[in-house]
Design an enzyme around this catalytic site. Structure first.
Site, PDB file in Angstrom:
ATOM      1  N   VAL A 165       0.817  -1.215   0.000  1.00  0.00           N
ATOM      2  CA  VAL A 165       0.000   0.000   0.000  1.00  0.00           C
ATOM      3  C   VAL A 165       0.853   1.270   0.000  1.00  0.00           C
ATOM      4  O   VAL A 165       1.949   1.299   0.557  1.00  0.00           O
ATOM      5  CB  VAL A 165      -0.960   0.027   1.205  1.00  0.00           C
ATOM      6  CG1 VAL A 165      -2.068  -0.989   1.003  1.00  0.00           C
ATOM      7  CG2 VAL A 165      -0.217  -0.259   2.508  1.00  0.00           C
ATOM      8  N   LYS A 217       7.792  -8.467  -4.215  1.00  0.00           N
ATOM      9  CA  LYS A 217       7.689  -7.187  -3.507  1.00  0.00           C
ATOM     10  C   LYS A 217       8.975  -6.367  -3.660  1.00  0.00           C
ATOM     11  O   LYS A 217       8.936  -5.159  -3.929  1.00  0.00           O
ATOM     12  CB  LYS A 217       7.387  -7.458  -2.024  1.00  0.00           C
ATOM     13  CG  LYS A 217       7.561  -6.272  -1.108  1.00  0.00           C
ATOM     14  CD  LYS A 217       6.559  -5.175  -1.391  1.00  0.00           C
ATOM     15  CE  LYS A 217       7.011  -3.862  -0.835  1.00  0.00           C
ATOM     16  NZ  LYS A 217       6.219  -3.296   0.176  1.00  0.00           N
ATOM     17  N   ARG A 257       4.807   3.844 -25.085  1.00  0.00           N
ATOM     18  CA  ARG A 257       5.434   2.824 -24.231  1.00  0.00           C
ATOM     19  C   ARG A 257       6.546   3.410 -23.359  1.00  0.00           C
ATOM     20  O   ARG A 257       7.397   2.689 -22.861  1.00  0.00           O
ATOM     21  CB  ARG A 257       5.978   1.680 -25.106  1.00  0.00           C
ATOM     22  CG  ARG A 257       4.872   0.767 -25.633  1.00  0.00           C
ATOM     23  CD  ARG A 257       5.358  -0.272 -26.604  1.00  0.00           C
ATOM     24  NE  ARG A 257       5.874   0.300 -27.835  1.00  0.00           N
ATOM     25  CZ  ARG A 257       5.108   0.761 -28.826  1.00  0.00           C
ATOM     26  NH1 ARG A 257       3.784   0.717 -28.723  1.00  0.00           N
ATOM     27  NH2 ARG A 257       5.637   1.284 -29.905  1.00  0.00           N
ATOM     28  N   CYS A 271      10.849   2.411   2.297  1.00  0.00           N
ATOM     29  CA  CYS A 271      10.676   1.216   1.463  1.00  0.00           C
ATOM     30  C   CYS A 271      11.578   1.252   0.249  1.00  0.00           C
ATOM     31  O   CYS A 271      12.464   0.426   0.087  1.00  0.00           O
ATOM     32  CB  CYS A 271       9.222   1.138   1.009  1.00  0.00           C
ATOM     33  SG  CYS A 271       8.089   1.319   2.376  1.00  0.00           S
ATOM     34  N   PHE A 336       9.061  13.494   3.022  1.00  0.00           N
ATOM     35  CA  PHE A 336       9.767  12.600   2.081  1.00  0.00           C
ATOM     36  C   PHE A 336       9.055  12.512   0.745  1.00  0.00           C
ATOM     37  O   PHE A 336       9.615  12.063  -0.248  1.00  0.00           O
ATOM     38  CB  PHE A 336      10.053  11.238   2.718  1.00  0.00           C
ATOM     39  CG  PHE A 336       9.015  10.158   2.524  1.00  0.00           C
ATOM     40  CD1 PHE A 336       8.988   9.409   1.357  1.00  0.00           C
ATOM     41  CD2 PHE A 336       8.102   9.869   3.519  1.00  0.00           C
ATOM     42  CE1 PHE A 336       8.051   8.388   1.184  1.00  0.00           C
ATOM     43  CE2 PHE A 336       7.167   8.854   3.358  1.00  0.00           C
ATOM     44  CZ  PHE A 336       7.139   8.123   2.184  1.00  0.00           C
TER      45      PHE A 336
END
Ligand code: SAJ
Length: 420
Positions: A165, A217, A257, A271, A336
């Site tokens: 998320v 992930k 593209r 992350c 951030f």
């Protein structure tokens, strides 16, 4: 048995992912016990309040605590499913993953595990972390059987289901995003799908195992990091060639593209600036592009600082009777990323601190999402857009209110293209 609904689940780690997830299950009328090592966090939640800022989260937590569906504690209790959502930072110069919080969580829940329980690791983890967690659990509970030894017949089901998320949109993305489910056996995956289907309307996609889910992930966040590094490198090239990078990306993205992301002061958060290192540390020889992207993004704050020094220098050479003490620098944004109040791992804050440490004149900081400045900014003052009076203007974060502001007069360092 696999599609029996869950009546009582436990979420270990009540942070940016754990608390919203716990609240979401509780909002579906499942009894949720949240576990956290921080007493203040536990007390705050039990009062029906929240310790993190995320749209809609406060209302939902308030309602589910009031209705007795969510309760927080420091000591794990028996439950049918355990979701582990603790931090996975890196350590040392080689950026190796630090699994000590996962290990502590596993050892904390082990004593209350019962046959038939499901344990899910949600924390973003290096490949092999779910199997390591399974081994810690098995070591602590030799009386129970685990999938690594007993396969489909195991007492305990184990899966990795990484959270995906976006901070700022957590409550919607929790429901609508697809979930990748990597069970240690098909029965583990099936049980985990039943759990997430309680509130997920996106697809629950079953992976071949926990390693595939872990790597997926890490790959998603590395993909974004590499794309942002490409944009950041273009911004440095364009500066060298005296070209407008914003125009360049706008023009190139008209190709069906091509979808280049936006350059900025560097990559922050907990992350994208961390997860690619997990791939690099598991395959250091092979992960050349992923490592370089990290280095390009990590070098961007230093490059911005050089630009600020050059802007101050240009002003001083135009006004030979001035010293740096007479020059006010204004910094726009510390968070951030845009429109959040989260200053953790923020490249903008890093740049502001480095300017504060070396600039002799006044420093104005405009950050509409905080009410006080964090430490490490010397004598800087927090001002509003209207109050800024400065000779050098440094745009670091494109918050909504900045985007509608007109370009100020003076030297400009704009790393977000707001005034371009
Ligand atoms: N950034 C840029 N240019 C861009 C986009 C982002 O410089 O074009 C910067 C941001 O300013 C910020 C950093 O990158 O400093 C990361 O921001 P972000 O919005 O890309 O991502 P996060 O860290 O808030 O959330 C990411 C998401 N991952 C992906 O989009 C692939 C989210 O879905 C993950 O769940 C989350 O990481 C996580 O928890 O892993």
């Amino acid at each position: 048995m696999h599609d029996q609904p869950f009546k009582r689940i436990s979420v270990i780690g009540l942070g940016y992912i754990g608390l919203p997830t716990a609240a979401m299950f509780a909002s579906r009328k499942i009894k949720v016990v949240g576990v956290d090592v921080n007493e203040k966090t536990v007390d705050t939640i039990n009062r029906g309040a929240v310790h993190i800022v995320e749209p809609e989260l406060d209302l939902i937590v308030h309602a589910v605590v009031k209705d007795d569906y969510l309760r927080a504690t420091m000591t794990p209790e028996p439950a049918e499913a355990f979701l582990i959502a603790v931090p996975t930072p890196f350590k040392g110069e080689k950026h190796e993953p630090d699994l000590r919080f996962i290990e502590a969580a596993a050892r904390a829940i082990a004593p209350v595990l019962e046959p038939g329980n499901l344990v899910i690791l949600e924390s973003t983890s290096p490949v092999g972390a779910t199997e390591a967690m399974a081994a810690w659990l098995a070591e602590a509970r030799p009386d129970l059987s685990f999938p690594q030894d007993a396969g489909e017949a195991s007492d305990i089901r184990i899966a990795h289901c990484p959270e995906r998320v976006l901070p700022g949109k957590v409550m919607q993305e929790l429901i609508h995003n697809d979930r990748v489910i990597g069970g240690m056996t098909p029965a583990c995956s099936e049980r985990a799908v039943t759990l997430y289907k309680t509130f997920v309307t996106g697809e629950c996609v079953v992976a071949s195992g926990p390693r595939a889910a872990e790597m997926a992930k890490l790959t998603e966040n590395s993909f974004r990091d590499v794309n942002i590094a490409f944009a950041n490198e273009l911004s440095v090239i364009c500066d060298e060639l005296d070209m407008d990078v914003w125009e360049l990306i706008r023009l190139s993205n008209r190709h069906p593209r091509v979808n280049i992301l936006q350059p900025g002061p560097g990559v922050g958060g907990h992350c994208i600036a961390v997860d690619p290192w997990f791939i690099v540390s598991s395959a250091p020889e092979q992960a050349r592009l992923i490592r370089t992207a990290r280095e390009v993004n990590d070098a961007k704050p230093g490059w911005v600082l050089e630009k600020v020094r050059a802007a101050i220098g240009a002003l001083l050479s135009k006004n030979p009777d001035w010293t740096a003490r007479e020059v006010t620098v204004a910094i726009y944004g510390l968070a951030f990323k845009p429109d959040i109040d989260d200053l953790r791992e923020s490249p903008a804050l890093d740049i502001a601190r480095r300017i504060a440490a070396e600039h002799a004149g006044p420093l104005h900081i405009i950050e509409p999402n905080v009410s006080a400045l964090p430490e490490g900014l010397g004598a800087a003052t927090l001002v509003t857009l209207e109050e800024v009076r400065a000779e050098v203007h440094v745009m670091l974060v494109d918050h909504k209110s900045f985007k509608i502001s007109s370009p100020p007069v003076g030297q400009i360092v704009d790393v977000r293209g707001v005034w371009a």
